[in-house]
Design a protein around this motif. Structure first.
Motif, PDB file in Angstrom:
ATOM      1  N   ALA A   1       0.799  -1.316  -0.092  1.00 54.25           N
ATOM      2  CA  ALA A   1       0.088   0.169  -0.038  1.00 54.25           C
ATOM      3  C   ALA A   1       0.939   1.144  -0.070  1.00 54.25           C
ATOM      4  N   GLU A   2       0.324   2.422  -0.665  1.00 57.57           N
ATOM      5  CA  GLU A   2       1.185   3.641  -0.431  1.00 57.57           C
ATOM      6  C   GLU A   2      -0.132   4.668  -0.216  1.00 57.57           C
ATOM      7  N   VAL A   3       0.323   5.636   0.686  1.00 62.72           N
ATOM      8  CA  VAL A   3      -0.129   6.999   0.848  1.00 62.72           C
ATOM      9  C   VAL A   3       0.515   8.168   0.358  1.00 62.72           C
ATOM     10  N   ILE A   4       0.139   8.667  -0.876  1.00 64.69           N
ATOM     11  CA  ILE A   4       0.929   9.885  -1.439  1.00 64.69           C
ATOM     12  C   ILE A   4      -0.003  10.885  -1.739  1.00 64.69           C
ATOM     13  N   GLY A   5       0.694  11.839  -1.926  1.00 63.84           N
ATOM     14  CA  GLY A   5      -0.081  13.067  -2.381  1.00 63.84           C
ATOM     15  C   GLY A   5       0.529  14.472  -2.154  1.00 63.84           C
ATOM     16  N   PRO A   6      -0.348  15.655  -2.298  1.00 62.50           N
ATOM     17  CA  PRO A   6       0.554  16.929  -2.120  1.00 62.50           C
ATOM     18  C   PRO A   6       0.793  17.050  -0.781  1.00 62.50           C
ATOM     19  N   PRO A   7       1.728  18.127  -0.460  1.00 64.54           N
ATOM     20  CA  PRO A   7       2.114  18.270   0.946  1.00 64.54           C
ATOM     21  C   PRO A   7       0.785  18.886   1.648  1.00 64.54           C
ATOM     22  N   THR A   8       0.232  19.744   0.759  1.00 68.41           N
ATOM     23  CA  THR A   8      -1.135  20.603   1.272  1.00 68.41           C
ATOM     24  C   THR A   8      -2.198  19.552   1.800  1.00 68.41           C
ATOM     25  N   ALA A   9      -2.187  18.310   1.163  1.00 65.85           N
ATOM     26  CA  ALA A   9      -3.144  17.049   1.956  1.00 65.85           C
ATOM     27  C   ALA A   9      -2.607  16.455   2.985  1.00 65.85           C
ATOM     28  N   GLY A  10      -1.444  17.052   3.537  1.00 68.76           N
ATOM     29  CA  GLY A  10      -1.141  16.260   4.927  1.00 68.76           C
ATOM     30  C   GLY A  10      -0.169  15.104   4.612  1.00 68.76           C
ATOM     31  N   SER A  11       0.295  14.637   3.321  1.00 69.40           N
ATOM     32  CA  SER A  11       0.996  13.513   3.137  1.00 69.40           C
ATOM     33  C   SER A  11       2.398  13.548   3.829  1.00 69.40           C
ATOM     34  N   GLU A  12       2.985  14.710   4.158  1.00 69.07           N
ATOM     35  CA  GLU A  12       4.079  14.839   4.992  1.00 69.07           C
ATOM     36  C   GLU A  12       3.927  14.475   6.361  1.00 69.07           C
ATOM     37  N   SER A  13       2.842  14.434   6.772  1.00 69.28           N
ATOM     38  CA  SER A  13       2.638  14.382   8.483  1.00 69.28           C
ATOM     39  C   SER A  13       3.038  13.060   8.935  1.00 69.28           C
ATOM     40  N   PRO A  14       3.586  13.135  10.258  1.00 73.26           N
ATOM     41  CA  PRO A  14       4.046  11.966  10.910  1.00 73.26           C
ATOM     42  C   PRO A  14       2.671  10.966  11.260  1.00 73.26           C
ATOM     43  N   ALA A  15       1.726  11.733  11.292  1.00 66.55           N
ATOM     44  CA  ALA A  15       0.249  11.022  11.654  1.00 66.55           C
ATOM     45  C   ALA A  15       0.003   9.902  10.488  1.00 66.55           C
ATOM     46  N   ARG A  16       0.467  10.296   9.038  1.00 67.20           N
ATOM     47  CA  ARG A  16       0.241   9.214   8.215  1.00 67.20           C
ATOM     48  C   ARG A  16       1.245   8.077   8.401  1.00 67.20           C
ATOM     49  N   ASP A  17       2.451   8.210   8.766  1.00 59.18           N
ATOM     50  CA  ASP A  17       3.525   7.011   9.175  1.00 59.18           C
ATOM     51  C   ASP A  17       2.504   6.081  10.386  1.00 59.18           C
ATOM     52  N   ALA A  18       2.353   6.853  11.223  1.00 60.44           N
ATOM     53  CA  ALA A  18       1.554   6.242  12.384  1.00 60.44           C
ATOM     54  C   ALA A  18       0.478   5.397  12.008  1.00 60.44           C
ATOM     55  N   GLU A  19      -0.464   6.026  10.964  1.00 57.01           N
ATOM     56  CA  GLU A  19      -1.537   5.443  10.598  1.00 57.01           C
ATOM     57  C   GLU A  19      -1.438   3.971   9.778  1.00 57.01           C
ATOM     58  N   VAL A  20      -0.424   4.044   8.932  1.00 61.89           N
ATOM     59  CA  VAL A  20      -0.049   2.892   8.092  1.00 61.89           C
ATOM     60  C   VAL A  20       0.583   1.705   9.074  1.00 61.89           C
ATOM     61  N   LEU A  21       1.135   2.243  10.055  1.00 67.65           N
ATOM     62  CA  LEU A  21       1.920   1.048  11.169  1.00 67.65           C
ATOM     63  C   LEU A  21       0.838   0.649  11.822  1.00 67.65           C
ATOM     64  N   ALA A  22      -0.038   1.393  12.242  1.00 64.66           N
ATOM     65  CA  ALA A  22      -1.347   0.926  13.116  1.00 64.66           C
ATOM     66  C   ALA A  22      -2.088  -0.250  12.199  1.00 64.66           C
TER      67      ALA A  22
END
Length: 426
Positions: A133-154
């Motif tokens: 799986a991949e989470v990808i998008g423009p920075p304005t969509a929050g793609s850089e957020s550490p919350a995305r990393d944690a969500e993937v790991l969860a």
């Protein structure tokens, strides 16, 4: 006799039921996290992998299946094509080609075969399967957020728990940004210079071309040398350090256990910042089930817009291996074996089987030429719960002998009540 090519194999029942179970669980869990499926071609232009994975990696240098297209169209001639050795590059290529950034943050998953010409060994094949799986998008969509990393790991922790793999270990590291790695690589080269001659041939090559890959080495004699090398954690800039700390804090709050491993690197050049692996003791020394990480500059390196991302790939072959003892339990056995007895009963059995299957029952058909003893033995061998006997008298009465193969109890059941009885509601 022609056999399967070395490094490939046939997947047979009942093991395929376990593969379906794993893939169905992945789809269910990923759906809960709002991921949607993407399907990309199994071959791409070779340049895609050279630019994304890295020309100095073992994958590109030694393991890819590559050929020159011999198509008739002028545009095809001389085009170098490669069976995909991994799928992140293909997903990012599709993201750029179809301008998916216009739709905001993309949460995409895939299931399918990959191809690498490496030495076949336990759990590793030249045609292997990945769930990713991949989470990808423009920075304005929050793609850089550490919350995305944690969500993937969860999500991954939830998936492994769903499969019944509860003794997993999550290892985390940060491989920093390109500037961090430039400083780190220089420090590594200097540290390796006086000792690299004592290391394996692969490490000697990596020390020149890509020092970070030295940490991938599994040669026991090289480990004491590697243990004394500098660590990437010593070179992280403030932004990367803060990002990694926030990922850890979120994981602590949501109750996802992890350990820090500053030797952990990913085998592909496009990774940045968070890198991770889930391991499982049942797989022995090569115990990684899945791995992944962040790749914030990959889109730009392929000619696309800025699109930070994070993803993972699960080695489905190795994951299924860790669940192998569950194969028989997962495979769905027939609910009922239909035993036609006597001439002309095959037609009646087929009609009744069609009725029962409409109720989502698994029905297996015998043959009117079988004697009663053979029918019951066949039903028991395949693990059916019931045997349904169809003879001339039963058809006339429109009621059939239903035998519970576990208890031995046999009762006559009207046609209209058969499905409910077999389902356990009668």
């Amino acid at each position: 006799m022609i056999k399967a090519v070395r490094g490939t194999r046939d997947l047979l029942p009942p093991e395929t039921a376990l593969w379906n179970f794993v893939e169905a669980a992945a789809r269910d869990v990923f759906r809960n996290y709002n991921f949607q499926e993407i399907r990309t071609p199994i071959f791409e232009e070779t340049q895609l992998f050279a630019r994304s994975v890295g020309e100095e990696t073992d994958i590109v240098a030694k393991e890819m299946y590559t050929w020159e297209d011999r198509g008739r169209a002028q545009s095809d001639k001389g085009l170098s094509l490669t069976l995909r050795p991994e799928n992140t590059a293909g997903v990012v290529r599709a993201y750029i080609e179809h301008k998916l950034w216009e739709r905001g943050l993309q949460k995409l998953y895939y299931i399918g075969p990959q191809f690498r010409r490496e030495r076949p060994q336990k759990g590793r094949y030249r045609q292997f399967y990945q769930i990713g799986a991949e989470v990808i998008g423009p920075p304005t969509a929050g793609s850089e957020s550490p919350a995305r990393d944690a969500e993937v790991l969860a999500m991954l922790a939830t998936f492994l728990d769903r499969l019944g793999i509860t003794d997993w270990t999550l290892e985390l590291n940060s491989v920093g940004c390109p500037n961090d790695r430039a400083l780190f690589n220089e420090a590594l080269r200097k540290a390796l210079e006086p000792v690299v001659a004592k290391m394996c041939a692969d490490c000697q090559r990596r020390a020149v071309n890509n020092p970070l890959r030295v940490f991938d080495c599994k040669v026991p004699a090289d480990q004491p040398i590697i243990d004394k090398l500098p660590r990437i954690s010593q070179f992280l800039d403030e932004g990367c350090r803060k990002h990694f700390t926030e990922v850890q804090e979120i994981l602590k709050v949501i109750g996802i256990p992890f350990t820090l491993n500053d030797r952990l690197v990913r085998g592909l050049d496009y990774y940045t910042r968070t890198a991770f692996e889930f391991t499982h003791g049942a797989l022995g020394a090569q115990n990684a089930i899945l791995g992944g990480g962040r790749y914030d500059g990959l889109s730009e390196s392929l000619g696309g817009p800025q699109a930070p991302g994070i993803g993972f790939a699960i080695g489905e072959d190795r994951l299924v291996m860790s669940l192998k003892e569950s194969a028989d339990a997962v495979a769905r056995k027939p609910d009922v074996y239909i035993a036609p007895l006597g001439e002309g009963m095959n037609r009646e059995a087929a009609r009744l089987a069609r009725e029962l299957r409409r109720h989502d029952l698994v029905a297996e058909l015998g043959d009117e030429s079988f004697r009663p003893k053979k029918s019951l033995e066949t039903a028991s061998k395949m693990g059916a719960r019931y045997a349904l006997i169809i003879g001339e008298n039963e058809v006339k009465a429109n009621a059939f002998a239903l035998k519970n193969l576990e208890t031995g109890e046999q009762v006559s059941v009207p046609r209209s009540e058969l499905a409910r009885k077999i389902q356990g509601n009668g």
